[in-house]
Each structure stands twice: as structure tokens, then as C-alpha cells.
Design an enzyme around this catalytic site. Structure first.
Site, short mmCIF file in Angstrom:
data_model
loop_
_atom_site.label_atom_id
_atom_site.label_comp_id
_atom_site.label_asym_id
_atom_site.label_seq_id
_atom_site.Cartn_x
_atom_site.Cartn_y
_atom_site.Cartn_z
N HIS B 57 -5.43 -11.92 -1.50
CA HIS B 57 -5.74 -11.75 -2.93
C HIS B 57 -5.86 -13.09 -3.64
CE1 HIS B 57 -4.76 -7.63 -2.12
NE2 HIS B 57 -3.49 -7.91 -1.87
N HIS B 215 -6.58 -3.39 -2.04
CA HIS B 215 -6.64 -3.35 -0.59
C HIS B 215 -7.71 -2.36 -0.13
CE1 HIS B 215 -2.47 -4.07 -1.95
NE2 HIS B 215 -2.54 -5.05 -1.09
#
Lengths: 329, 329
Positions: B57, B215
Site C-alpha cells: 500500500h 486488497h
């Protein structure tokens, strides 16, 4: 190809409106002709630093407008040069008695249109040409392309202009930093141009384009997709062969993402390039890692090395206050 | 799927080494267990602010370590929670007499491991849970996911900690900003996980995933790929239904790229979201546009809205000096 847009024709204008609005503390948008200018007033006699080129490489150039870097940037349509009128109007809007430096990436259309703008202007103008892409030989008939090294040239020249360096000295400084800056890119994929509705080119699953240009131009070779260490070695060797740095030489290393490559990969590339040059005695004392000169959504990256001296380090470290590069303010 | 890497197993370690080296003026890397800590010493009694979560991320969370934001960040493997040991060791390394605030995105593994770390620590610890993703209903059995709003919570809490706010007040402040922050994402594509060697999911050419998680979790609906204006309207309505802002309300608008989306598109999305909320009387007075909480190389973006008051504006504007967010220093 899915892209966020309403109409291909309005994408750039709507996006520039958002850019100027999101950074209204730093920049202003001028429309018809279109350019981004810095908001903060400049001292009388300061040389204005102006750049521009086709859009699709964001944050280049619009993201670098602000104190300590560009006074104005002229975004052309995607992968299309800005017009002479656009460039001249931008230059007139920010000229403040010290003349203008144009920082121009070496593409035929950009060079021609910035040269035409010079002829249209009454103030003194100097052009610094950036041709840092070592994927082409120096004796290539139209010269080498300007790529991510442009960011370094804009930062150095912009900092010196902010400090009051005059036009002739800025031109010399720009030529100096451009001459000691070399870059090379590698593509893992093509990029999707909205007006085309698809990719500029496709690559086989086991191949990469070494020396790719920021519009997807062919590079040195279609080579095998291999380990990151091997890819970095090929890129770094191309740069070293060109710049021929001496052991102990201080240098700036820029690892630039071309659009769709993760920061995790870019920092891996940075580490491998750092190790490559450290083993050859280079002193990588300044670094920049991120998406600074993109090719729309291309997967890939470029390496840029700038050989530094005390003067260049001082200008690199000077405060900069732009949407995409900011420190010391 | 082509990615720059040597081995899937070493990618994260090599990348973190590069990250710490490229930003050696701001951060330090600790190995075994792995965390990034801020380099600049803190005042005795300052509350330490620690976050972490699965990697993939970036720049979240490592890019937000530094003065005015996080004291340490614990990167797990890609899309995998950091371990309790890793978190506790990081907290001990930066605790300086004022206790610790953990900022935790609401995922079962993260929550469990941060809670276990709390039990391992002897110093006072408070946990601020971020669950800003409005794609799930509030009454969802495991609660809502934490997504890009985490950046806002980390900035606000980090600024207040830097200014000397105590542990109890920081916990209250963190809960307050988390409660008035809402986000929603949209995916135009899946993301490629190196260990999988391919995408987490694929979408039909005419569909997008509204409410996607960072995700690649399913969101609200697989909806039609349509104009940017219509997509933004669906996203902004979901946020507005949740936060129910009053006309005149000051707010921060964060447009976050999920990895492979161009800045040109993100600024277009920003402009459209700004117009949406301005027409409903909101005062968008602070903005952030760029890749701040990515999902590897996913094409897509998220909108985050934080309702502001004078206190939150003061902490947002406070100096921050981290690799990925920097102003005032």
C-alpha cells in the site's frame, strides 16, 4: 482500456482545472491559451523559468511550478507540443524584468515551438535543451530525447533563478547540469493513450524495451525480461559509459516510475542502482524516488544520474515549494 | 505479469533497504524484527505514534514516518499483518515516556496483532481504529475496513503528538477524526500480487468494482463502467449518505490513486468530486491528490472526505516532514 474520463476532448482541461484548484495556494491556471503559473509574486528582475511539453508525463511539468522551480509551465495535448502562442503568452505573463529561460526537452515539435516563441518575444530569452536519454547515441541525427533528467535541470535552474542569478549565468548553469545528467528507461508494458483507446505498443511476456522513450519510443533493444539486478546493471552501465564518473564523484540518483510501477519496485531498483554505483566508487549523496516523469500508465522506470559539485548540491538543496516537489518551505 | 524483482521472498527486504537509504535524512530501518523509525529525536514525554499493516500500500505506512506524523511503522509482508513481536519492538524503540498510540486499520489480523502487542508492552498504549470504508454497512459483522482515510488520521494524530498533546487526548482526537472521515474506492482492474504471479481478480471490460478494498476485496457492486462524472457521483453519494455533511461544513478532500491510475485522471476525479460537494454547499478547504494508499498496481482510485473544524485544520496544516508528505519544513 478503462480510463476515468468524460470525453477524450475535455480530459485535459477538466484535469488542469482540478490541478489548479487542488493547489490553489501555489499555482494559477490561465486558459486560452493554457498555462499554469506560479501564484507567489517574484522579485523584480528575477529571471522567469518556463517549461512545457506534451501532457501525459505528470507531474512534469505542471507539478513543478512554484517557488524555487518553474514560474510557468505550458501543457500541450497528450504527447503533443504546446503551441508557440501558448509558450510566448506564458512567458510574457511571468517575465519580470530579468528575461526568460526556456527549459526544453529535445523533441522536434517542442524545439520548434519554443524557438518560435523566442522569436515572438521582445524580452531576452535563453533556451536550455535537455537531452539526457542515453539510449540513443550522442551523434543521433536529431539528438537525444529529453526525459526524467528534465526534473533535475528544472530544480537546479529554478533554485538559482530564485536566488537572483542572471540570465547568462542561468543559461550556463542549465547547460552544465544538462551535460552532466544522463538517463535511461525500461518498459515492461506499453501505455494507453486515451485518444487511441489502447496501448501504444505491446511487449511479449518475456521481453522488455530497454531505452524506451517517455512516449513509448523504441529504445536500444527489445531484451529478455530478467532479474531486477540484471536489468539495473544494463541501465546503469549505459549511463556510466556515457558520463564516465570518477571514483569519489558525488552524484544524485533519481529513480523515476513511468506510471504503473509500484513504489516497492522503485525502491528495490533504487537499492540495486545504489549498490551498482557504490561498488564503482560513486558517492550517491542525493536521491529522489517516485513518479516524476511518467508515460501515462506505462509499467516501467528510468534511472537518472547527475554528477554533482558543491554548486549543484547547493541549488538542489535549496527550498522548493511546488505541488510535486517540496522541501524547506 | 512482469514486475521488477529478484526473488519474491527478498523483494520486501531489498525494497525497504532502498527506502531507508533514499530517505536516510528522515528515517532508519530496523531489521529482525523489521520496522521503520523516525531519525529525528523526539522530546521526552512525547507520545509515540505507531502504525503498520501489510505491505503493498506504499507509501502507507512507511512513507509517513517522520516529524509531525509517525514515529514508527511496521510493514508486514505483502497484504499480511505485521507480527505482535514486530509491533511491540517498534513501539519500545520509539516510546519516550509519554506512552504509545497505535493507529490500526480495521482488518482482523491487524487488530489481533496490535492488540497482542499492547499486552506485551509495559507502557500505556491506546489504539485508534480506522474504519473509513463506507462500502460496507456500519453494522457489518467485522466492521468496516480501514483504507485511505488512515493517512488523514495519521497526519492529525501525528501533528498533535508532536505538539505535546497527551495520550488520553490523542486517543480522543484520533477517534474523533476517524469518526468524521469516510472513504470509498473503485477498481478498474485487479492488482498483481508478486507471490501469486497474476491478478487478484479480473473485471469484464465494461464493469468496475464500486467499493473495492485495498486488497481487492469485493465492494458494494460490480457496476457499469461509465463516465467519470457518473462514477464520482456514485462514490460521493455513498460518502455523503454516511457523513451527512451540513451546508457550509469545511472539509478535506483526498483523491487517492490505487497504483496504476495517472495523475491526469486523479485531478479530473478531484475536480468532479469538488464540484459535486460544492453544489451541495460543502466548503472543500483542504485537498490532497496522489498515490497515498495504494493496492499494488491496481487501476482505480478512492475518495476520502474528512469533515473539519478549527482544531483539525490546525493539525492538518502543521509542519510534516516525511518521505511521502512534507510541508512547513
Amino acid at each position: 482500456m478503462k480510463k476515468f474520463l468524460n470525453h477524450v476532448e475535455t480530459l485535459l482541461d477538466e484535469s488542469l482545472a482540478g490541478f489548479a484548484r487542488a493547489h490553489a495556494d501555489l499555482v494559477e491556471l490561465h486558459v486560452k491559451p493554457c498555462f499554469i503559473k506560479r501564484k507567489q509574486p517574484t522579485r523584480s528582475g528575477k529571471v522567469a523559468v518556463v517549461s512545457g511539453g506534451g501532457s501525459g508525463h505528470e507531474p512534469l511539468h505542471i507539478g513543478f511550478v512554484g517557488q524555487g522551480m518553474l514560474d510557468a509551465a505550458c501543457p500541450g495535448h497528450i504527447f503533443t507540443s504546446p503551441t508557440p502562442d501558448q509558450i510566448a503568452t506564458a512567458a510574457e505573463a511571468v517575465e519580470n524584468g530579468g528575461g526568460v529561460v526556456f527549459i526544453v526537452k529535445n523533441y522536434a515539435g517542442d524545439v520548434m515551438n519554443f524557438d518560435l516563441a523566442v522569436e515572438m518575444l521582445e524580452c531576452p530569452v535563453k533556451v536550455v535543451l535537455v537531452q539526457d536519454d542515453v539510449s540513443l547515441p550522442k551523434e543521433h541525427d536529431i539528438g537525444r530525447r529529453g526525459v526524467a533528467g528534465t526534473v533535475v535541470v528544472e530544480k537546479i535552474v529554478g533554485a538559482a533563478a530564485e536566488a537572483g542569478v542572471d540570465l547568462a549565468a542561468l543559461k550556463a548553469l542549465g547547460d552544465k547540469v544538462a551535460a552532466c545528467t544522463a538517463s535511461i528507461g525500461v518498459a515492461l508494458s506499453g501505455c494507453n493513450v486515451p485518444a487511441l483507446g489502447g496501448p501504444t505498443f505491446t511487449l511479449p511476456p518475456d521481453k522488455i524495451e530497454l531505452g524506451v522513450g517517455i512516449h513509448g519510443e523504441h529504445g536500444r533493444a527489445l531484451t529478455d525480461f530478467t532479474s531486477a539486478t540484471e536489468i539495473v546493471k544494463q541501465m546503469a552501465e549505459a549511463i556510466s559509459e556515457d558520463l564516465k564518473p570518477e571514483p569519489g564523484q558525488p552524484a544524485l540518483l533519481l529513480v523515476n516510475g513511468l506510471g504503473a510501477t509500484t513504489l516497492m519496485e522503485l525502491y528495490l531498483i533504487y537499492e540495486l542502482a545504489y549498490q551498482f554505483w557504490r561498488q564503482r566508487g560513486l558517492d550517491i549523496c542525493r536521491s529522489l524516488v517516485g513518479n516524476y516523469t511518467t508515460a501515462l500508465d506505462m509499467a516501467g522506470c528510468s534511472l537518472t544520474l547527475t554528477l554533482l559539485d558543491e554548486e549543484l548540491i547547493r541549488w538542489w538543496d535549496a527550498p522548493v515549494c511546488t505541488p510535486a516537489l517540496r522541501w524547506g518551505c
